[in-house]
Write a protein that holds these residues in place. Structure first.
Motif, mmCIF file in Angstrom:
data_model
loop_
_atom_site.group_PDB
_atom_site.id
_atom_site.type_symbol
_atom_site.label_atom_id
_atom_site.label_comp_id
_atom_site.label_asym_id
_atom_site.label_seq_id
_atom_site.Cartn_x
_atom_site.Cartn_y
_atom_site.Cartn_z
ATOM 1 N N VAL A 66 -3.294 -12.854 -4.583
ATOM 2 C CA VAL A 66 -4.145 -11.682 -4.376
ATOM 3 C C VAL A 66 -3.994 -10.756 -5.574
ATOM 4 C CG1 VAL A 66 -4.616 -9.689 -2.898
ATOM 5 C CG2 VAL A 66 -3.877 -11.860 -1.873
ATOM 6 N N ARG A 67 -5.142 -10.426 -6.195
ATOM 7 C CA ARG A 67 -5.125 -9.477 -7.314
ATOM 8 C C ARG A 67 -4.816 -8.093 -6.763
ATOM 9 N NH1 ARG A 67 -10.283 -10.547 -8.221
ATOM 10 N NH2 ARG A 67 -10.538 -12.700 -8.815
ATOM 11 N N VAL A 68 -3.766 -7.490 -7.279
ATOM 12 C CA VAL A 68 -3.409 -6.140 -6.840
ATOM 13 C C VAL A 68 -3.341 -5.222 -8.049
ATOM 14 C CG1 VAL A 68 -2.139 -6.859 -4.782
ATOM 15 C CG2 VAL A 68 -0.930 -6.636 -6.933
ATOM 16 N N ASN A 69 -3.619 -3.953 -7.801
ATOM 17 C CA ASN A 69 -3.431 -2.926 -8.816
ATOM 18 C C ASN A 69 -2.045 -2.338 -8.615
ATOM 19 O OD1 ASN A 69 -6.123 -3.295 -9.600
ATOM 20 N ND2 ASN A 69 -6.824 -1.821 -8.071
ATOM 21 N N SER A 70 -1.665 -1.437 -9.497
ATOM 22 C CA SER A 70 -0.331 -0.840 -9.356
ATOM 23 C C SER A 70 -0.202 -0.005 -8.090
ATOM 24 C CB SER A 70 0.011 0.001 -10.586
ATOM 25 O OG SER A 70 -0.923 1.062 -10.730
ATOM 26 N N ASP A 71 -1.327 0.323 -7.450
ATOM 27 C CA ASP A 71 -1.237 1.030 -6.172
ATOM 28 C C ASP A 71 -1.405 0.068 -4.994
ATOM 29 O OD1 ASP A 71 -3.942 0.489 -6.240
ATOM 30 O OD2 ASP A 71 -4.585 2.570 -6.094
ATOM 31 N N THR A 72 -1.298 -1.227 -5.283
ATOM 32 C CA THR A 72 -1.468 -2.305 -4.292
ATOM 33 C C THR A 72 -2.706 -2.064 -3.431
ATOM 34 O OG1 THR A 72 0.093 -1.287 -2.745
ATOM 35 C CG2 THR A 72 0.970 -2.981 -4.246
ATOM 36 N N THR A 73 -3.841 -1.863 -4.128
ATOM 37 C CA THR A 73 -5.100 -1.539 -3.469
ATOM 38 C C THR A 73 -5.475 -2.523 -2.373
ATOM 39 O OG1 THR A 73 -5.888 -0.505 -5.476
ATOM 40 C CG2 THR A 73 -7.543 -1.089 -3.872
ATOM 41 N N HIS A 74 -5.266 -3.803 -2.595
ATOM 42 C CA HIS A 74 -5.619 -4.772 -1.562
ATOM 43 C C HIS A 74 -4.529 -4.904 -0.508
ATOM 44 C CE1 HIS A 74 -8.491 -6.717 -4.623
ATOM 45 N NE2 HIS A 74 -9.191 -6.038 -3.741
ATOM 46 N N PHE A 75 -3.483 -4.154 -0.663
ATOM 47 C CA PHE A 75 -2.382 -4.134 0.297
ATOM 48 C C PHE A 75 -1.779 -5.512 0.526
ATOM 49 C CE2 PHE A 75 -5.114 -0.507 1.573
ATOM 50 C CZ PHE A 75 -4.315 0.463 1.008
ATOM 51 N N ALA A 76 -1.561 -6.213 -0.545
ATOM 52 C CA ALA A 76 -0.849 -7.483 -0.496
ATOM 53 C C ALA A 76 0.525 -7.246 -1.104
ATOM 54 C CB ALA A 76 -1.598 -8.551 -1.291
ATOM 55 N N ALA A 77 1.527 -7.855 -0.524
ATOM 56 C CA ALA A 77 2.881 -7.660 -1.023
ATOM 57 C C ALA A 77 3.653 -8.969 -0.958
ATOM 58 C CB ALA A 77 3.603 -6.588 -0.196
ATOM 59 N N GLY A 78 4.646 -9.089 -1.801
ATOM 60 C CA GLY A 78 5.525 -10.246 -1.756
ATOM 61 C C GLY A 78 4.938 -11.462 -2.433
ATOM 62 N N ALA A 92 9.631 -7.747 -3.177
ATOM 63 C CA ALA A 92 8.753 -7.779 -2.003
ATOM 64 C C ALA A 92 8.958 -6.528 -1.143
ATOM 65 C CB ALA A 92 9.010 -9.042 -1.184
ATOM 66 N N LEU A 93 10.202 -6.100 -0.998
ATOM 67 C CA LEU A 93 10.470 -4.884 -0.213
ATOM 68 C C LEU A 93 9.850 -3.658 -0.874
ATOM 69 C CD1 LEU A 93 14.190 -5.478 0.816
ATOM 70 C CD2 LEU A 93 12.213 -5.399 2.345
ATOM 71 N N ILE A 94 9.963 -3.564 -2.199
ATOM 72 C CA ILE A 94 9.382 -2.435 -2.927
ATOM 73 C C ILE A 94 7.860 -2.455 -2.801
ATOM 74 C CG2 ILE A 94 9.036 -1.447 -5.229
ATOM 75 C CD1 ILE A 94 11.927 -2.491 -5.864
ATOM 76 N N MET A 95 7.271 -3.651 -2.950
ATOM 77 C CA MET A 95 5.819 -3.775 -2.827
ATOM 78 C C MET A 95 5.349 -3.392 -1.423
ATOM 79 S SD MET A 95 5.064 -7.345 -4.784
ATOM 80 C CE MET A 95 3.344 -7.109 -5.156
ATOM 81 N N GLY A 96 6.057 -3.865 -0.415
ATOM 82 C CA GLY A 96 5.699 -3.542 0.964
ATOM 83 C C GLY A 96 5.782 -2.062 1.250
#
Length: 179
Positions: A66-78, A92-96
């Motif tokens: 999943v393409r994500v921006n630095s603000d995790t716009t698509h809300f994908a993590a890990g 993954a914890l930081i992204m979540g």
């Protein structure tokens, strides 16, 4: 790692392996031309495969992440997120956490936007992840730091994993207490 009989080889990949069943050994062929004989081999690296085939292809990169921006716009993590660095639990914890904060901010902003449409939430951004990892082996550990340094020993295990392979630290980050 010497006292455990573990040899660390850097800047080389395993190209192939051959099992010698008579001697209960595995012979590894490395990309630097060397061969190693090992009593035990645990293959623990591979190119991970994102399990994202159920998502629209418009949100995925060429590798299925999943393409994500630095603000995790698509809300994908890990593991499913296309983000630099080695995929590991800390990242993954930081992204979540970043995604969760931004989801809540958008929910609040949406509720406020019913009154004032010009309000846009300030999004938390995700830092780049440096290349680093740690591996526990018995009572010791080895770590590869972002500066390229390699450290080994019981002190490294304590710093990276504690006494329970990091479970206590993960519980603390998630806000759980040990029962």
């Amino acid at each position: 790692m010497d006292k455990l009989g573990v040899e660390i080889v850097l800047n080389s990949r395993v190209l192939g392996s051959q099992v010698d069943t008579a001697n209960k050994q595995t012979i590894l062929t490395l990309s630097n031309g060397e061969t190693l004989t090992a009593g035990k081999v645990i293959f623990c690296t591979a190119k991970p495969t994102a399990r994202t085939d159920w998502l629209p292809s418009t949100v995925l990169d060429e590798n299925g992440y999943v393409r994500v921006n630095s603000d995790t716009t698509h809300f994908a993590a890990g593991d499913i997120a296309a983000w630099g660095g080695i995929k590991r639990v800390g990242g993954a914890l930081i992204m979540g956490q970043c995604a969760a904060i931004n989801i809540v901010k958008r929910i609040v902003a949406d509720e406020q936007n019913q009154l004032e449409a010009s309000i846009q939430p300030e999004q938390q951004t995700l830092p780049p992840f440096p290349q680093m990892m740690s591996l526990a082996v018995g009572s010791e550990a080895v770590s590869f730091g972002p500066d390229g340094s390699v450290k080994t020993g019981e002190e490294v295990r304590e710093m990276a994993f504690g006494d329970d392979l990091g479970l206590t630290r993960v519980r603390e980050v998630l806000g759980f207490t040990k029962s």
